[in-house]
Write an enzyme that holds these catalytic residues in place. Structure first.
Site, PDB file in Angstrom:
ATOM      1  CE1 TYR A   1       3.184  -2.023  -9.705  1.00  0.00           C
ATOM      2  CE2 TYR A   1       3.635  -1.667  -7.373  1.00  0.00           C
ATOM      3  CZ  TYR A   1       3.905  -2.328  -8.562  1.00  0.00           C
ATOM      4  OH  TYR A   1       4.891  -3.274  -8.615  1.00  0.00           O
ATOM      5  CB  CYS A   2       3.554   4.622  -5.670  1.00  0.00           C
ATOM      6  SG  CYS A   2       2.250   5.811  -5.320  1.00  0.00           S
ATOM      7  CB  THR A   3       3.731   3.332  -0.746  1.00  0.00           C
ATOM      8  OG1 THR A   3       5.034   2.971  -1.171  1.00  0.00           O
ATOM      9  CG2 THR A   3       3.437   2.730   0.610  1.00  0.00           C
TER      10      THR A   3
ATOM     11  CB  ILE B   1       0.638  -1.209  -2.223  1.00  0.00           C
ATOM     12  CG1 ILE B   1       1.391  -1.144  -3.556  1.00  0.00           C
ATOM     13  CG2 ILE B   1       0.679  -2.623  -1.680  1.00  0.00           C
ATOM     14  CD1 ILE B   1       2.895  -1.061  -3.395  1.00  0.00           C
TER      15      ILE B   1
END
Ligand SMILES: [Zn+2]
Ligand SMILES: [Zn+2]
Length: 345
Positions: A202-204, A231
């Site tokens: 996952y990342c932003t 996110i």
């Protein structure tokens, strides 16, 4: 029609821009989007988009490259549909998914910046050596929750250390990297020998995982998955569908807000005194400008500087050069790797 010289960049200073933004009598929608897509002439497109979007009052930061687009922006609510229709009418961006920020006052960006870059995300990867379109499975927030913390699952935070420090998913691996370029080799190292496990990334906003997941598959990982929309989308889905929130702390975002609280819980500590805090700021000594975490009380004592030395420099008279100020800036020993400049301009 007479030839008119059009200025294709912002011409106001920050103070003027802030005044302009806060005196607006309409609302703005803040959102982001990206796509890996072939753009044959990014410079030409840059100028077209700049003209089109400044007319619509769009603000934000957009990167264009031959490999695609990465955009974070705010659009006046009354122009949102026009913006969307115009964007979708371009083949490259047809039906491109928007990630709309929740709980946002629309004051995230002061100006419109569109930059042409060699890549939309600096990953340091030799793109011609692997199939960048063979990406990992896209997971919804619900699916992500379901797999998180399962016995044979490894969850990796693909963001930088200064981002994961203030907020991350339960049980995630948080690599100690300053840049995405540094992160990828580090992740390979950490995951070595785990090629058969289920990997969750996952990342932003999801863009880093698109490239990272393709790279991990190329490196022999068999079950690579990524949080679709990152996110930002997770937060939205959790609140819309009433799912359990497994992200703790703040989502670090690159704009005026420096982070959007997701769980209400503070998981990081003041770098000066060690008390619980997630107040991220850049050192008030502009020649230092280091990004760090400082509680309110230390903020008062240090006048928002990272150290006594920077506080001293802050009070120097104006004749001293930036070079001298930089030389005398505080040496931020216990967090020297945070010496990264987060530019808002
Ligand atoms: Zn403190
Ligand atoms: Zn400093």
């Amino acid at each position: 029609m007479t030839e008119q010289k059009i200025i294709l960049h912002n011409i106001y200073n920050r103070e003027e821009l802030r005044k302009k933004l806060f005196s607006e009598n309409f609302k703005r929608t803040t959102f982001s989007f990206y796509r890996y897509v072939n753009i044959s002439n990014p410079n030409e497109m840059r100028n077209d988009l700049y003209r089109e979007w400044s007319d619509l009052g769009v603000l934000g930061r957009i990167y264009l490259a031959k490999e695609g687009i990465n955009a974070q922006l705010s659009v006046p609510e009354h122009n949102f549909e026009i913006f969307k229709n115009k964007l979708f009418s371009r083949n490259e961006f047809n039906e491109i998914p928007f990630k709309i920020a929740v709980e946002d006052d629309g004051k995230s960006f002061l100006k419109l910046i569109i930059k042409v870059r060699p890549k939309i995300v600096a990953d340091g990867l030799p793109d011609d050596c692997f199939d960048t379109t063979n990406v990992g499975n896209h997971l919804s927030a619900k699916e992500f929750n379901m797999y998180l913390n399962q016995p044979d699952t490894l969850t990796v935070d693909m963001r930088n250390q200064y981002e994961s420090e203030v907020g991350h998913f339960e049980g995630a691996i948080l690599p100690d990297a300053d840049t995405f370029r540094e992160e990828l080799p580090l992740v390979l190292e950490i995951l070595k020998g785990k090629e058969d496990k289920k990997i969750l990334l996952y990342c932003t906003g999801g863009i880093r995982c698109e490239k990272a997941s393709a790279y991990l598959k190329h490196k022999g990982f068999k079950d690579v998955n990524q949080l679709y929309g990152g996110i930002i989308a997770y937060k939205r889905e959790v609140s819309e569908l009433g799912l359990e929130n497994k992200f703790h702390g703040k989502n670090f975002v690159f704009d005026e807000r420096l982070g959007e609280r997701i769980s209400g819980e503070v998981i990081s500590k003041c770098h000066i005194c060690g008390n619980t805090s997630d107040r991220q700021l850049n050192c008030a000594n502009d020649a230092c400008h280091i990004l760090f975490i400082q509680c309110e009380e230390c903020g008062l004592n240090f006048e928002n500087c990272c150290s006594d030395r920077c506080k001293d420099v802050l009070h120097w008279d104006s004749e001293k050069s930036k070079e001298e100020r930089r030389k005398n800036a505080g040496i931020y020993t216990h967090h020297s790797r945070l010496r990264r400049k987060i530019s808002h301009s």
